[in-house]
Design an enzyme around this catalytic site. Structure first.
Site, short mmCIF file in Angstrom:
data_model
loop_
_atom_site.label_atom_id
_atom_site.label_comp_id
_atom_site.label_asym_id
_atom_site.label_seq_id
_atom_site.Cartn_x
_atom_site.Cartn_y
_atom_site.Cartn_z
N GLU A 1 7.00 -5.43 1.10
CA GLU A 1 7.58 -5.25 -0.23
C GLU A 1 8.92 -4.55 -0.09
O GLU A 1 9.08 -3.67 0.75
CB GLU A 1 6.68 -4.36 -1.08
CG GLU A 1 5.33 -4.94 -1.36
CD GLU A 1 4.56 -4.00 -2.29
OE1 GLU A 1 4.68 -4.18 -3.50
OE2 GLU A 1 3.88 -3.09 -1.80
N HIS B 1 -6.14 -6.00 -0.62
CA HIS B 1 -5.39 -7.26 -0.52
C HIS B 1 -5.36 -7.83 0.90
O HIS B 1 -5.64 -9.02 1.12
CB HIS B 1 -3.94 -7.08 -0.99
CG HIS B 1 -3.83 -6.46 -2.36
ND1 HIS B 1 -4.72 -6.73 -3.37
CD2 HIS B 1 -2.93 -5.60 -2.89
CE1 HIS B 1 -4.36 -6.05 -4.46
NE2 HIS B 1 -3.30 -5.35 -4.18
C1 BG6 Z 1 -0.84 -3.39 -5.98
C2 BG6 Z 1 -0.45 -2.12 -5.27
O1 BG6 Z 1 -2.24 -3.57 -5.90
O2 BG6 Z 1 -0.22 -4.51 -5.37
C3 BG6 Z 1 1.08 -1.97 -5.29
O3 BG6 Z 1 -1.05 -1.01 -5.91
C4 BG6 Z 1 1.75 -3.20 -4.77
O4 BG6 Z 1 1.47 -0.83 -4.54
C5 BG6 Z 1 1.22 -4.46 -5.45
O5 BG6 Z 1 3.14 -3.07 -5.02
C6 BG6 Z 1 1.75 -5.72 -4.79
O6 BG6 Z 1 1.37 -6.83 -5.56
P1 BG6 Z 1 2.23 -8.18 -5.53
O7 BG6 Z 1 1.45 -9.13 -6.39
O8 BG6 Z 1 3.58 -7.84 -6.10
O9 BG6 Z 1 2.31 -8.61 -4.10
#
Ligand code: BG6
Length: 490
Positions: A219, A243
């Protein structure tokens, strides 16, 4: 929009606790709007938003529109359907810690006792038990009710079990929807389609043909105003426990006998239980804990994590983790699964790379690189298979080429927000894309010893400059197995 199409959805009341919160405004309410626009919601479908602020429904709807216009692209925002969508919204100012306030909710719900009721807890986990108790004591849990919860489900096995027990006091397991929004992403579902809808990959999907797997969730964002939550959580709990492990599990599970929730969950749990525990000194050799220092991300100067607003200046919380995970099974013995996730990275990218073994002997007068399957989940949805072909010319020279599937080019439809699918599944009563309590427990069982070792040995995170791919030690971690992170999307 026309409501003349046939609906598969039963009439419903979706009760959103945390209705004025960031998730509701940014994802949940826009997600339901898109489903409304696609005429997938029945006329008898309400969204009851609950929060403490003393607002009328009209004021709430205005607030929701301001937020929606900043999160929905102008070309996807249709004034006409937005207006009819707003007719579904009801706002109720309720203090969820005050039992007498649940009577207001009861008044709203009681005229429709037969509707599907989804209680969506988009609140701090510390309020989950209170809300369950509140709706239960107010007699609001019908046979057709469900409860949906956002992560984090606890901060270790013990607290997760406690939350699950509290939920079980009010709801049956078949009524509980534990959300991991990654499972709502279309490419994650496509991973199952790729593996189990094609006969091509299954015979190769094993240790004899696959040398290693890499899963990256990178990210660009840093802690961004979430220090209160993040500094007590860190990347291992925030991203790996849920995740990253979910992606690993879908990639590694045995073919389920059907897409039925129980069949899929059974296979997922088996993978989690066969993860080799990483304990003691192995935590130091198989895991890299990192934290970003100041640096530059997309041309912008970024403060060090420890200097971010609300972060303890001496914080050891990790913003990056790289792990060598192993699955103890006949299929995967000896195949490293390299997992990594980080904040303040050079790109936003979620990607799975499956490296196949090299040809056993090259008959061409050149070294041969292995075939590689790349599944990119975001920002774009792309599946690429790298193969070798002879280039044009009189020489027998092989070069890598891609068999390429770009979902944007192949499918004209807008890419759905993960929550669109998940919200509809809750109303339909389909738990396939939600986690069973045993899955959450198995994931914590694997994570807990890592956290305990970090605490016991006082493992400090290695620093990496914001805007880079993490600490150098993460390259060394994977190089030990003769591998290298695939940084470039070639
Ligand atoms: C969330 C986390 O579950 O997922 C965050 O708490 C993270 O820290 C986010 O930024 C990322 O999700 P995505 O869908 O943007 O990849």
């Amino acid at each position: 929009m026309s409501n003349s199409v046939s609906f598969s959805l039963a009439p419903f009341d979706l009760v959103l606790f945390g209705g004025t919160g960031d998730l509701a405004m940014r994802k949940l309410l826009p997600a339901m709007y898109f489903r409304h626009h696609e005429a997938q919601l029945p006329d008898e479908g309400r969204i009851i938003c609950i929060a403490r602020s003393d607002l009328t429904t009209e004021q709430f709807v205005q607030k929701m529109e301001v937020a929606a216009r900043s999160y929905i692209k102008p070309e996807d925002f249709h004034d006409e359907t937005w207006k009819t969508y707003c007719d579904r919204i009801v706002y109720a100012p309720i203090d969820i810690t005050d039992q007498s306030h649940y009577d207001k909710l009861a008044e709203l719900l009681k005229p429709f006792p037969d509707r599907v009721r989804v209680f969506y807890l988009s609140t701090a986990p510390s309020l989950f038990a209170r809300i369950c108790q509140g709706v239960s004591e107010a007699g609001l849990i019908t046979h057709q009710s469900r409860v949906a919860l956002e992560k984090p489900l606890g901060r270790d096995l013990e607290s997760a079990l406690q939350i699950n027990d509290q939920l079980a006091g009010a709801f049956d397991e078949r009524q509980i929807y534990r959300i991991d929004h990654y499972l709502g992403k279309e490419t994650v579902q496509n991973l199952m389609a790729l593996r189990f809808g094609n006969s091509l990959f299954e015979p190769l999907w094993r240790r004899e043909h696959i040398s290693d797997v890499q899963i990256t969730i990178a990210e660009q964002l840093g802690v961004e105003g979430r220090a209160g939550y993040y500094d007590h959580t860190g990347a291992l709990r925030d991203m790996v426990q849920n995740h990253l492990l979910q992606l690993l599990v879908i990639l590694a599970m045995e073919p389920p006998v059907s897409i039925h929730p129980d069949a899929v969950r059974d296979e997922k749990i088996k993978v989690l239980r066969s993860l080799k525990p990483i304990v003691g000194r192995d935590v130091l050799t198989n895991i890299v804990r990192g934290q970003y220092k100041s640096g530059v991300v997309t041309g912008e100067q970024v403060l060090a994590y420890r200097d971010a607003d609300g972060v303890d200046p001496k914080s050891n919380t990790e913003t990056y983790v790289a792990i060598k995970a192993e699955i103890e099974s006949w299929r995967w013995q000896g195949v490293p699964f390299f997992l990594r996730t980080g904040k303040s990275m050079p790109e936003k990218r979620t990607e799975i790379v499956v490296n196949f073994r090299s040809v056993p002997h090259s008959i061409f007068d050149m070294p041969m690189a292995p075939n590689r399957l790349i599944i990119r989940l975001q920002p774009e949805e792309i599946i690429k298979l790298q193969i070798f072909a002879k280039g044009r010319g009189d020489e027998m020279r092989l070069q890598p080429v891609d068999l390429d599937l770009d979902f944007n080019e192949t499918f004209e439809k807008r890419q759905m927000i993960a929550y669109e699918r998940l919200l509809l599944d809750m109303i339909r009563g389909n738990q396939t894309l939600f986690n069973h309590r045993d899955e959450v427990a198995a994931a914590w069982e694997w994570i807990d010893p890592i956290i305990n070792t970090w605490d016991e040995l006082n493992v400090e995170p290695r620093l990496y400059a914001a805007g880079t791919w993490g600490p150098a030690a993460s390259n060394a971690l994977i190089a030990k197995d003769g591998c290298g992170w695939i940084e470039e999307f070639t």
